[in-house]
Design a protein around this motif. Structure first.
Motif, PDB file in Angstrom:
ATOM      1  N   SER A  68      -4.860 -55.815  74.525  1.00 41.26           N
ATOM      2  CA  SER A  68      -4.218 -56.971  75.165  1.00 41.26           C
ATOM      3  C   SER A  68      -2.700 -56.867  75.090  1.00 41.26           C
ATOM      4  CB  SER A  68      -4.709 -58.288  74.552  1.00 41.26           C
ATOM      5  OG  SER A  68      -4.177 -58.487  73.264  1.00 41.26           O
ATOM      6  N   TRP A  69      -2.190 -56.264  74.031  1.00 40.85           N
ATOM      7  CA  TRP A  69      -0.736 -56.051  73.924  1.00 40.85           C
ATOM      8  C   TRP A  69      -0.274 -55.110  75.029  1.00 40.85           C
ATOM      9  CZ3 TRP A  69      -0.952 -54.594  68.042  1.00 40.85           C
ATOM     10  CH2 TRP A  69      -1.311 -55.731  67.308  1.00 40.85           C
ATOM     11  N   LYS A  70      -1.064 -54.062  75.255  1.00 40.47           N
ATOM     12  CA  LYS A  70      -0.704 -53.128  76.328  1.00 40.47           C
ATOM     13  C   LYS A  70      -0.690 -53.841  77.667  1.00 40.47           C
ATOM     14  CE  LYS A  70      -2.378 -48.850  76.193  1.00 40.47           C
ATOM     15  NZ  LYS A  70      -3.354 -47.735  76.022  1.00 40.47           N
ATOM     16  N   GLY A  71      -1.673 -54.703  77.879  1.00 38.69           N
ATOM     17  CA  GLY A  71      -1.765 -55.426  79.145  1.00 38.69           C
ATOM     18  C   GLY A  71      -0.598 -56.364  79.377  1.00 38.69           C
ATOM     19  N   SER A  72      -0.126 -56.993  78.296  1.00 35.25           N
ATOM     20  CA  SER A  72       0.982 -57.942  78.439  1.00 35.25           C
ATOM     21  C   SER A  72       2.340 -57.240  78.437  1.00 35.25           C
ATOM     22  CB  SER A  72       0.947 -58.977  77.320  1.00 35.25           C
ATOM     23  OG  SER A  72       1.282 -58.387  76.078  1.00 35.25           O
ATOM     24  N   GLY A  73       2.389 -56.042  77.856  1.00 34.63           N
ATOM     25  CA  GLY A  73       3.643 -55.291  77.809  1.00 34.63           C
ATOM     26  C   GLY A  73       4.472 -55.538  76.564  1.00 34.63           C
ATOM     27  N   PHE A  74       4.040 -56.473  75.719  1.00 37.42           N
ATOM     28  CA  PHE A  74       4.781 -56.726  74.487  1.00 37.42           C
ATOM     29  C   PHE A  74       3.816 -57.059  73.358  1.00 37.42           C
ATOM     30  CE2 PHE A  74       4.231 -60.927  76.217  1.00 37.42           C
ATOM     31  CZ  PHE A  74       4.071 -61.748  75.112  1.00 37.42           C
ATOM     32  N   ILE A  75       4.324 -56.982  72.138  1.00 35.55           N
ATOM     33  CA  ILE A  75       3.543 -57.299  70.947  1.00 35.55           C
ATOM     34  C   ILE A  75       4.034 -58.649  70.428  1.00 35.55           C
ATOM     35  CG2 ILE A  75       2.989 -56.595  68.594  1.00 35.55           C
ATOM     36  CD1 ILE A  75       3.454 -53.666  69.607  1.00 35.55           C
ATOM     37  N   PRO A  76       3.135 -59.618  70.281  1.00 38.05           N
ATOM     38  CA  PRO A  76       3.553 -60.935  69.804  1.00 38.05           C
ATOM     39  C   PRO A  76       4.278 -60.859  68.455  1.00 38.05           C
ATOM     40  CG  PRO A  76       1.315 -61.037  70.654  1.00 38.05           C
ATOM     41  CD  PRO A  76       1.703 -59.578  70.596  1.00 38.05           C
ATOM     42  N   ALA A  77       5.255 -61.719  68.299  1.00 36.37           N
ATOM     43  CA  ALA A  77       6.103 -61.724  67.105  1.00 36.37           C
ATOM     44  C   ALA A  77       5.301 -61.838  65.820  1.00 36.37           C
ATOM     45  CB  ALA A  77       7.123 -62.855  67.202  1.00 36.37           C
ATOM     46  N   ARG A  78       4.208 -62.577  65.839  1.00 32.94           N
ATOM     47  CA  ARG A  78       3.441 -62.782  64.606  1.00 32.94           C
ATOM     48  C   ARG A  78       2.850 -61.494  64.050  1.00 32.94           C
ATOM     49  NH1 ARG A  78       0.302 -65.257  68.604  1.00 32.94           N
ATOM     50  NH2 ARG A  78      -1.751 -64.323  68.913  1.00 32.94           N
ATOM     51  N   TYR A  79       2.775 -60.439  64.854  1.00 35.72           N
ATOM     52  CA  TYR A  79       2.237 -59.160  64.391  1.00 35.72           C
ATOM     53  C   TYR A  79       3.319 -58.135  64.039  1.00 35.72           C
ATOM     54  CZ  TYR A  79      -2.095 -60.896  66.503  1.00 35.72           C
ATOM     55  OH  TYR A  79      -3.187 -61.647  66.828  1.00 35.72           O
ATOM     56  N   GLN A  80       4.526 -58.365  64.453  1.00 38.70           N
ATOM     57  CA  GLN A  80       5.550 -57.329  64.383  1.00 38.70           C
ATOM     58  C   GLN A  80       5.917 -56.884  62.980  1.00 38.70           C
ATOM     59  OE1 GLN A  80       8.733 -58.669  66.929  1.00 38.70           O
ATOM     60  NE2 GLN A  80       7.444 -58.574  68.743  1.00 38.70           N
ATOM     61  N   SER A  81       6.077 -57.789  62.041  1.00 36.59           N
ATOM     62  CA  SER A  81       6.467 -57.362  60.686  1.00 36.59           C
ATOM     63  C   SER A  81       5.357 -56.548  60.034  1.00 36.59           C
ATOM     64  CB  SER A  81       6.863 -58.556  59.816  1.00 36.59           C
ATOM     65  OG  SER A  81       5.777 -59.433  59.643  1.00 36.59           O
ATOM     66  N   GLU A  82       4.107 -56.924  60.276  1.00 38.62           N
ATOM     67  CA  GLU A  82       2.984 -56.167  59.716  1.00 38.62           C
ATOM     68  C   GLU A  82       2.911 -54.771  60.336  1.00 38.62           C
ATOM     69  OE1 GLU A  82      -0.119 -55.454  57.108  1.00 38.62           O
ATOM     70  OE2 GLU A  82       1.310 -57.109  57.150  1.00 38.62           O
ATOM     71  N   ILE A  83       3.137 -54.674  61.626  1.00 35.25           N
ATOM     72  CA  ILE A  83       3.143 -53.370  62.292  1.00 35.25           C
ATOM     73  C   ILE A  83       4.232 -52.492  61.687  1.00 35.25           C
ATOM     74  CG2 ILE A  83       3.694 -52.204  64.477  1.00 35.25           C
ATOM     75  CD1 ILE A  83       2.274 -54.594  65.866  1.00 35.25           C
ATOM     76  N   LEU A  84       5.398 -53.050  61.505  1.00 33.25           N
ATOM     77  CA  LEU A  84       6.512 -52.292  60.936  1.00 33.25           C
ATOM     78  C   LEU A  84       6.168 -51.795  59.530  1.00 33.25           C
ATOM     79  CD1 LEU A  84       9.391 -51.323  61.424  1.00 33.25           C
ATOM     80  CD2 LEU A  84      10.191 -53.492  60.491  1.00 33.25           C
ATOM     81  N   ARG A  85       5.645 -52.671  58.699  1.00 34.47           N
ATOM     82  CA  ARG A  85       5.275 -52.271  57.324  1.00 34.47           C
ATOM     83  C   ARG A  85       4.216 -51.186  57.307  1.00 34.47           C
ATOM     84  NH1 ARG A  85       5.890 -57.761  56.243  1.00 34.47           N
ATOM     85  NH2 ARG A  85       3.674 -58.184  56.558  1.00 34.47           N
ATOM     86  N   ARG A  86       3.167 -51.386  58.084  1.00 35.39           N
ATOM     87  CA  ARG A  86       2.067 -50.407  58.074  1.00 35.39           C
ATOM     88  C   ARG A  86       2.485 -49.076  58.688  1.00 35.39           C
ATOM     89  NH1 ARG A  86      -3.762 -53.156  58.089  1.00 35.39           N
ATOM     90  NH2 ARG A  86      -3.237 -55.029  56.928  1.00 35.39           N
ATOM     91  N   ALA A  87       3.293 -49.118  59.719  1.00 34.50           N
ATOM     92  CA  ALA A  87       3.780 -47.868  60.318  1.00 34.50           C
ATOM     93  C   ALA A  87       4.617 -47.099  59.307  1.00 34.50           C
ATOM     94  CB  ALA A  87       4.595 -48.168  61.573  1.00 34.50           C
ATOM     95  N   GLN A  88       5.510 -47.792  58.627  1.00 31.68           N
ATOM     96  CA  GLN A  88       6.360 -47.115  57.641  1.00 31.68           C
ATOM     97  C   GLN A  88       5.531 -46.551  56.490  1.00 31.68           C
ATOM     98  OE1 GLN A  88       9.286 -50.188  56.944  1.00 31.68           O
ATOM     99  NE2 GLN A  88      10.605 -49.404  58.571  1.00 31.68           N
ATOM    100  N   ARG A  89       4.518 -47.299  56.039  1.00 26.42           N
ATOM    101  CA  ARG A  89       3.626 -46.788  54.980  1.00 26.42           C
ATOM    102  C   ARG A  89       2.868 -45.545  55.427  1.00 26.42           C
ATOM    103  NH1 ARG A  89       0.331 -51.758  53.580  1.00 26.42           N
ATOM    104  NH2 ARG A  89       2.063 -53.182  53.619  1.00 26.42           N
ATOM    105  N   ALA A  90       2.555 -45.488  56.715  1.00 27.95           N
ATOM    106  CA  ALA A  90       1.825 -44.343  57.266  1.00 27.95           C
ATOM    107  C   ALA A  90       2.752 -43.184  57.617  1.00 27.95           C
ATOM    108  CB  ALA A  90       1.039 -44.773  58.501  1.00 27.95           C
ATOM    109  N   GLY A  91       4.055 -43.350  57.382  1.00 25.91           N
ATOM    110  CA  GLY A  91       5.008 -42.284  57.663  1.00 25.91           C
ATOM    111  C   GLY A  91       5.422 -42.198  59.127  1.00 25.91           C
ATOM    112  N   ILE A  92       5.212 -43.275  59.862  1.00 24.84           N
ATOM    113  CA  ILE A  92       5.585 -43.321  61.274  1.00 24.84           C
ATOM    114  C   ILE A  92       6.960 -43.979  61.374  1.00 24.84           C
ATOM    115  CG2 ILE A  92       4.989 -44.245  63.552  1.00 24.84           C
ATOM    116  CD1 ILE A  92       2.030 -44.301  62.476  1.00 24.84           C
ATOM    117  N   ALA A  93       7.915 -43.239  61.895  1.00 25.96           N
ATOM    118  CA  ALA A  93       9.281 -43.763  62.010  1.00 25.96           C
ATOM    119  C   ALA A  93       9.307 -44.911  63.005  1.00 25.96           C
ATOM    120  CB  ALA A  93      10.235 -42.662  62.449  1.00 25.96           C
TER     121      ALA A  93
END
Length: 90
Positions: free
Chosen positions: A30-55
């Motif tokens: 659904s994020w792909k369909g809308s073109g953006f990621i809702p703000a309520r998910y963004q900090s978690e995405i950032l944390r998990r990406a960094q933990r996974a070694g994704i810049a």
């Protein structure tokens, strides 16, 4: 490419992003369909990406580094309403 499709691709695609974020693939899709990621998910995405070694930076999630169709930087106040420009000029 939208902000969402860029971020999802960097996370490894829809299914990989869903697994990393512990979300159903339909949510990520659904994020792909809308073109953006809702703000309520963004900090978690950032944390998990960094933990996974994704810049990834917070600005990546909101598109601050992406050129705008009118050529303006999204944080520019040049074309803002005068009340907003005056408020920020002080």
């Amino acid at each position: 490419m939208t902000i969402a499709t860029d971020i999802i691709a960097r996370l490894g695609g829809t299914r990989a992003a869903a697994k990393l974020l512990d979300k159903p693939p339909s949510t990520v899709q659904s994020w792909k369909g809308s073109g953006f990621i809702p703000a309520r998910y963004q900090s978690e995405i950032l944390r998990r990406a960094q933990r996974a070694g994704i810049a990834m930076r917070a600005s990546d999630l909101v598109g601050l580094d992406q050129p705008q169709p009118d050529g303006e930087h999204p944080t520019s106040f040049d074309n803002a309403p005068s009340s907003l420009s005056q408020k920020n000029a002080a």
